[in-house]
Motif scaffolding. Structure first.
Motif: not given
Length: 124
Positions: A18-28, A97-110
């Motif tokens: 799970x990864x999000x990015x927050x951007x400023x609208x104005x370019x600083x 570090x390792x091969x992982x196909x799926x972490x079996x995490x809850x759905x991102x929509x939650x």
């Protein structure tokens, strides 16, 4: 896009974790270039993302990064990290570090539902 207002937008990064990015609208270019009120807004939204990740995913660690070398605009990466993810304990830009196909995490929509509820309480 997950969320947008007059000052920032939040988007999902396509990743194993799970990864999000927050951007400023104005370019600083740098955080210190942002007006103080925008610095405060960024901090509040970053904390809302962090606490939402912690509440929903119960990760091992939260990583927050701001490089902006490729995208010269103030933005933050907020990532939920797990001992089982492919890069842990390295950063997501480090050596895998390792091969992982799926972490079996809850759905991102939650996560999004929790985050949007927290955002409603942010005073701008």
């Amino acid at each position: 896009m997950i969320y947008e207002n007059d000052y920032i937008w939040i988007e999902k990064e396509d990743s194993q974790i799970p990864w999000v990015k927050i951007f400023t609208k104005e370019c600083y270019k740098e955080l210190s270039d942002c007006p103080t009120f925008l610095q405060n807004i960024l901090f509040q939204y970053t904390l809302a993302c962090e606490t939402s990740f912690r509440e929903y995913y119960n990760p091992e660690k939260i990583n927050i990064a701001s490089f902006a070398n490729y995208v010269p605009r103030v933005h933050f990466h907020i990532m939920a990290r797990f001992k089982e993810d492919a890069f842990f304990p390295e950063c997501m830009w480090g050596k895998q570090q390792r091969e992982i196909k799926d972490l079996n995490l809850p759905d991102f929509d939650g996560f999004i539902s929790i985050l949007l509820e927290k955002i409603k309480n942010i005073q701008i």
